[in-house]
Design an enzyme around this catalytic site. Sequence first.
Site, PDB file in Angstrom:
ATOM      1  CB  SER A   1      27.129 -50.257 -35.078  1.00  0.00           C
ATOM      2  OG  SER A   1      27.537 -50.368 -33.498  1.00  0.00           O
TER       3      SER A   1
ATOM      4  CB  CYS B   1      38.018 -39.256 -40.369  1.00  0.00           C
ATOM      5  SG  CYS B   1      37.666 -38.286 -41.824  1.00  0.00           S
TER       6      CYS B   1
ATOM      7  CB  ALA C   1      39.875 -41.297 -34.258  1.00  0.00           C
ATOM      8  NE  ARG C   2      36.958 -47.328 -35.712  1.00  0.00           N
ATOM      9  CZ  ARG C   2      36.378 -47.732 -36.745  1.00  0.00           C
ATOM     10  NH1 ARG C   2      36.762 -48.358 -37.787  1.00  0.00           N
ATOM     11  NH2 ARG C   2      34.889 -47.648 -36.571  1.00  0.00           N
TER      12      ARG C   2
ATOM     13  CD  GLU D   1      36.949 -42.179 -32.767  1.00  0.00           C
ATOM     14  OE1 GLU D   1      37.396 -42.579 -33.686  1.00  0.00           O
ATOM     15  OE2 GLU D   1      36.719 -40.997 -32.378  1.00  0.00           O
TER      16      GLU D   1
ATOM     17  CB  THR E   1      30.578 -51.008 -30.386  1.00  0.00           C
ATOM     18  OG1 THR E   1      30.342 -52.204 -31.231  1.00  0.00           O
ATOM     19  CG2 THR E   1      29.562 -50.002 -30.598  1.00  0.00           C
TER      20      THR E   1
ATOM     21  CG  ASP F   1      29.894 -56.712 -29.275  1.00  0.00           C
ATOM     22  OD1 ASP F   1      30.983 -57.292 -28.634  1.00  0.00           O
ATOM     23  OD2 ASP F   1      28.593 -56.418 -28.778  1.00  0.00           O
TER      24      ASP F   1
END
Lengths: 246, 392
Positions: free
Chosen positions: B145, B246, B250-251, B371, B373, B375
């Site tokens: 993270s 990037c 992706a997210r 990608e 977490t 949280d």
Amino acid sequence: MKILVCISKVPDTTSKIAFTDGNTHFDENGVQFIVNPYDEWYALVRALEIKESLGGTVTIISVGGADYEPVIRKALAIGADDAVRINADESDSLYIARQIAAYSKDKSFDLVICGKETISYNGSVVPGMVAELLDVPYISLAVKLDVAGDMATVEREVPGGIEVIEAKLPLVLSAAKGMAEQRIPNMRGIMAARSKPLDVVEPVDATVTTSVKGYSLPPAKGAVKMIAPENAGELIRLLHEEAKVI
Amino acid sequence: MRTDLYQGHDYYLMDELLSEEQKLVRDTVRAWIKKDVSPIIEDAAEKAVFPKHLIRGLAEMGAFGPYIPVEYGGAGLDQISYGLIMQELERCDSGLRSTASVQSSLVMYPIYKYGSEEQRKKYLPKLANGEWIGCFGLTEPDFGSNPGGMVTHFKDMGDHFLLNGTKMWISNAPFAHIAIVWAKNEEGRIHGLIVEREMEGFSTPAMHGKWSLRTSDTGELIFDNVKVPKENLLPNKSGLGAPLGCLDSARYGIAWGVIGVALDCYDVALRYSKERMQFGKPIGAFQLQQKKLAEMITEITKAQLLTFRLGQLRNEGRATSAQISMAKRNNIAMAKEIVSEARQILGAMGITNEFPVMRHMMNLESVITYEGTHDIHLLITGMDITGLDAFK
């Protein structure tokens, strides 16, 4: 090699079938439409393969309203060069055949290929009518097609074997399973299809020779009757007397 | 393996918001999945083998870098089309989607966005056609993270860079031809380097024993005094914002992808509820099952609307990282809930590989963590609305 491929729009095979207007029209509500698989998987793909090996063009033709355009675009995305839509909303086979024949008469297509039937109405008659109207040979239910020079070699499945037929081009064919393998479009083809020509042509005058009186669904499945394995006699009696199949 | 009977669900007639091309893009991927992937996916997951032969199909279809311009081998599609591709791939399997989204968003995207013209021409066409597969090295054993704390670093040796460090949890690593590696220079600034498989001192051991994303290969990237040519540095962006850019891409793809998972589970559960008879009627006729199904389609519909709007914003170049975080987080929570409810509707059958539900359930345990977490995404929203950083 100039090839014309006839494309029809049909409900997806998973569609729920219902009718409207007093059972005279197919209810299109919520139905997803696809390119008729015999037109797409076999007629179009084989046409593209022939074009790829011998050069030439593949043109798509459909007889239908503006709602046909998504399926025509799909055929263009798979690889056809251009398309024409005859702007008519009729289901009469002879009317449709007359439109296709009128359009293609002076365009000198070497091959006109249709799927063997639509999976919706299963008429199977349009290609034969087109051939007659163009006064060219017709071969139905072809499973293999090769072209060399101005001769086509076509294979058909006949009971117990294969029939091999030769015919001179131009020629009309109906394509059956086996003629080619399904081809899935790709993203670049989909983008390219946007800019390929899709002409809309008004229909020629032609008589509509048939009209639909009504549709009905097959009777609902009855309850299943279970018969004990040791009671084969009862099964035979029911098959004979109730189901009347033996 | 049961026949893949999947049909999309579109309760709010969202299809009317899609263009003809977007629908054709989606239906194309769906047709390919049904023809080539659904018949083999359960077996691949059971054996924990990445079905490598699918790379060719993904590439031929145009699923690698679909939004990269045509001149570099992409298809020049818009972001909603990209999202729909991810939705259909993940509808089948998150591992399959991971392979495609790493190649597109984490390898092709940085080369296209941050690379030189020479790098674009050298790498993008071969990545688009599947000749080369790439991976993305950001996460390290001690820095997940907190990627800014990374210890992988490179030194300027005059005519080359010398790269040292280790990256972990890297999708596609074991068979990738190239890796986009994020590492610090001597001043501690993060840069992207293109590392090629043949470079001496570079190894990619596979990681085993995953109960999730079993159809996707995961590994480590180990750099032991790897000499990287200077022309392999991505010149046009540096700092933590470069890899995070990037991850935005992706997210965004994941936000669409997990809708696919939810749709697949809802589809299976709905069909089963109408077929499975108990107490003399289909279980779908019982109120408690209807509650589950009605809540599922409600949540799917909300996620579809949220994500479609995000796609519009992304097409206009206006979607913020925080908006993307919200969609990724919301949609995974939604999908996890639906997978779990679908499992219950299927009863005991739900735990078998006759149905895709347990496979999806296990996959989502990765997707909720990678990608960014669950949280961390919440803290991104928190910081965005308060202006206060709660990360450290």
